[in-house]
Design a protein around this motif. Structure first.
Motif, PDB file in Angstrom:
ATOM      1  N   UNK A 110      -1.533  -3.910  -4.009  1.00 49.33           N
ATOM      2  CA  UNK A 110      -0.062  -3.879  -4.455  1.00 49.33           C
ATOM      3  C   UNK A 110       0.594  -2.170  -3.283  1.00 49.33           C
ATOM      4  N   UNK A 111       1.315  -2.350  -3.088  1.00 51.43           N
ATOM      5  CA  UNK A 111       1.535  -2.054  -2.081  1.00 51.43           C
ATOM      6  C   UNK A 111       3.134  -1.205  -2.413  1.00 51.43           C
ATOM      7  N   UNK A 112       2.961   0.138  -1.544  1.00 52.64           N
ATOM      8  CA  UNK A 112       4.469   0.202  -1.992  1.00 52.64           C
ATOM      9  C   UNK A 112       5.333  -0.010   0.010  1.00 52.64           C
ATOM     10  N   UNK A 113       6.989   0.091  -0.168  1.00 49.78           N
ATOM     11  CA  UNK A 113       6.825  -0.076   1.215  1.00 49.78           C
ATOM     12  C   UNK A 113       7.763   1.225   1.776  1.00 49.78           C
ATOM     13  N   UNK A 114       7.740   0.863   2.804  1.00 51.70           N
ATOM     14  CA  UNK A 114       8.000   1.891   3.865  1.00 51.70           C
ATOM     15  C   UNK A 114       9.731   2.874   3.339  1.00 51.70           C
ATOM     16  N   UNK A 120      11.969   8.311   1.030  1.00 56.85           N
ATOM     17  CA  UNK A 120      12.605   8.621   0.073  1.00 56.85           C
ATOM     18  C   UNK A 120      11.886   9.802  -0.637  1.00 56.85           C
ATOM     19  N   UNK A 121      10.186  10.103  -0.391  1.00 52.14           N
ATOM     20  CA  UNK A 121       9.338  10.174  -1.292  1.00 52.14           C
ATOM     21  C   UNK A 121       8.104  11.256  -0.784  1.00 52.14           C
ATOM     22  N   UNK A 147       4.568  13.606  -0.939  1.00 54.56           N
ATOM     23  CA  UNK A 147       3.330  13.680  -0.813  1.00 54.56           C
ATOM     24  C   UNK A 147       2.820  13.290  -2.510  1.00 54.56           C
ATOM     25  N   UNK A 148       3.634  13.994  -3.230  1.00 58.45           N
ATOM     26  CA  UNK A 148       2.678  14.615  -5.005  1.00 58.45           C
ATOM     27  C   UNK A 148       3.592  13.490  -5.271  1.00 58.45           C
ATOM     28  N   UNK A 149       4.791  12.887  -5.351  1.00 62.87           N
ATOM     29  CA  UNK A 149       5.186  10.849  -5.587  1.00 62.87           C
ATOM     30  C   UNK A 149       4.307  10.199  -5.526  1.00 62.87           C
ATOM     31  N   UNK A 150       3.274  10.487  -4.134  1.00 62.22           N
ATOM     32  CA  UNK A 150       2.680   9.194  -4.138  1.00 62.22           C
ATOM     33  C   UNK A 150       1.104   9.324  -5.075  1.00 62.22           C
ATOM     34  N   UNK A 151       0.639  10.727  -5.144  1.00 69.28           N
ATOM     35  CA  UNK A 151      -0.060  11.543  -5.875  1.00 69.28           C
ATOM     36  C   UNK A 151       0.141  10.420  -7.289  1.00 69.28           C
ATOM     37  N   UNK A 152       1.175  11.836  -7.703  1.00 73.54           N
ATOM     38  CA  UNK A 152       1.573  10.518  -8.906  1.00 73.54           C
ATOM     39  C   UNK A 152       1.203   9.128  -9.420  1.00 73.54           C
ATOM     40  N   UNK A 153       2.052   8.414  -8.691  1.00 73.18           N
ATOM     41  CA  UNK A 153       1.617   7.117  -9.529  1.00 73.18           C
ATOM     42  C   UNK A 153       0.370   6.633  -9.012  1.00 73.18           C
ATOM     43  N   UNK A 154      -0.588   6.734  -7.227  1.00 69.87           N
ATOM     44  CA  UNK A 154      -1.811   6.749  -7.876  1.00 69.87           C
ATOM     45  C   UNK A 154      -2.666   7.341  -8.757  1.00 69.87           C
ATOM     46  N   UNK A 155      -2.305   8.046  -9.108  1.00 68.87           N
ATOM     47  CA  UNK A 155      -3.911   8.712  -9.533  1.00 68.87           C
ATOM     48  C   UNK A 155      -4.451   8.277 -10.743  1.00 68.87           C
ATOM     49  N   UNK A 156      -3.681   7.502 -11.638  1.00 68.63           N
ATOM     50  CA  UNK A 156      -4.477   6.282 -12.690  1.00 68.63           C
ATOM     51  C   UNK A 156      -5.055   5.119 -12.036  1.00 68.63           C
ATOM     52  N   UNK A 201       4.961  19.073  -2.184  1.00 69.29           N
ATOM     53  CA  UNK A 201       6.423  18.791  -1.569  1.00 69.29           C
ATOM     54  C   UNK A 201       6.515  17.936   0.107  1.00 69.29           C
ATOM     55  N   UNK A 202       5.420  18.194   1.145  1.00 70.68           N
ATOM     56  CA  UNK A 202       6.119  17.426   1.932  1.00 70.68           C
ATOM     57  C   UNK A 202       6.310  16.029   1.844  1.00 70.68           C
ATOM     58  N   UNK A 203       7.241  15.530   3.145  1.00 72.78           N
ATOM     59  CA  UNK A 203       7.193  13.943   2.798  1.00 72.78           C
ATOM     60  C   UNK A 203       6.195  13.308   3.131  1.00 72.78           C
ATOM     61  N   UNK A 204       5.840  11.681   2.355  1.00 75.40           N
ATOM     62  CA  UNK A 204       5.079  11.418   2.004  1.00 75.40           C
ATOM     63  C   UNK A 204       4.428  10.644   3.390  1.00 75.40           C
ATOM     64  N   UNK A 205       5.405  10.048   4.718  1.00 77.79           N
ATOM     65  CA  UNK A 205       5.614  10.127   5.511  1.00 77.79           C
ATOM     66  C   UNK A 205       4.423  10.326   6.338  1.00 77.79           C
ATOM     67  N   UNK A 206       4.566  11.920   6.245  1.00 73.45           N
ATOM     68  CA  UNK A 206       3.289  12.999   7.449  1.00 73.45           C
ATOM     69  C   UNK A 206       1.877  12.223   7.018  1.00 73.45           C
ATOM     70  N   UNK A 207       1.730  11.424   5.876  1.00 70.93           N
ATOM     71  CA  UNK A 207       0.038  11.780   5.512  1.00 70.93           C
ATOM     72  C   UNK A 207      -0.220   9.662   6.273  1.00 70.93           C
TER      73      UNK A 207
END
Length: 200
Positions: free
Chosen positions: A121-125, A130-131, A133-142, A32-38
């Motif tokens: 492909x990429x995500x924008x800053x 607004x994301x 860490x879990x959002x990034x994981x869900x987006x990229x797990x496949x 649940x931490x901000x994705x920017x932290x990683x």
């Protein structure tokens, strides 16, 4: 020469028992931490690059010397042309190119096996801001990917790669066990470990 400076009083440390570590100076990181932290932010860390015309084994040695498993490939004008990973060099890509082109291994260059930027492909800053860490994981797990690029635009509206998030960095910061982390090479594998135990 030192007239403009002043003496600073040194302190005794006999009663100091502990060392501060980065983990102690920041709040614990979870899904649940901000994705920017990683994100490795290229405003503060210089990206590691390699010429697209570099021989692949030399590129691998460069990775080892820089303690990375990922390089940005650039052309003679220092413009991004693609990316190459240690897995690309040590895996099937080199052998496949050798078989299709008839080239010897010493003639295989980064540009022959890299993933060209048209395939990336990429995500924008802004999305990252607004994301979680879990959002990034869900987006990229496949995807099976080990890294995702973060892009933004300069004040002059020039698009550039702002940073990168790696699966290994996420696993380390989520404190997935060392043996498990060594095996977890993609976002999908980390997600599976966290979901089925052995993780945080």
């Amino acid at each position: 020469m030192f007239q403009e400076f002043r003496h600073i009083r040194l302190q005794e440390i006999a009663d100091v028992n502990y060392l501060l570590t980065p983990e102690q100076s920041t709040t614990p990181i979870g899904l649940h931490s901000p994705a920017a932290a990683v994100m490795t932010d290229f405003e503060t860390v210089t990206p590691v690059t390699v010429s697209q015309d570099q021989q692949v084994d030399e590129a691998l040695e460069w990775m080892k010397s820089q303690h990375v498993r990922f390089l940005f490939a650039v052309n003679d004008n220092n413009q991004l042309t693609g990316v190459v990973t240690a897995r690309d060099i040590m895996g099937r890509r080199v052998m496949s190119h050798m078989q299709t082109s008839g080239a010897a291994r010493e003639d295989v260059l980064v540009k022959h096996i890299m993933v060209g930027k048209s395939q990336l492909q990429a995500l924008t800053f802004e999305q990252l801001q607004h994301a979680k860490i879990g959002d990034v994981m869900l987006t990229l797990k496949g995807s099976g990917e080990q890294h995702v690029l973060i892009i933004d635009e300069s004040l002059a509206s020039v698009k550039r790669v702002r940073g990168i998030i790696s699966a290994s960095d996420i696993s380390r910061k989520l404190k997935v066990g060392f043996e498990v982390m060594y095996e977890a090479k993609s976002f999908a594998e980390i997600e599976r470990i966290i979901t089925h135990g052995g993780g945080i």
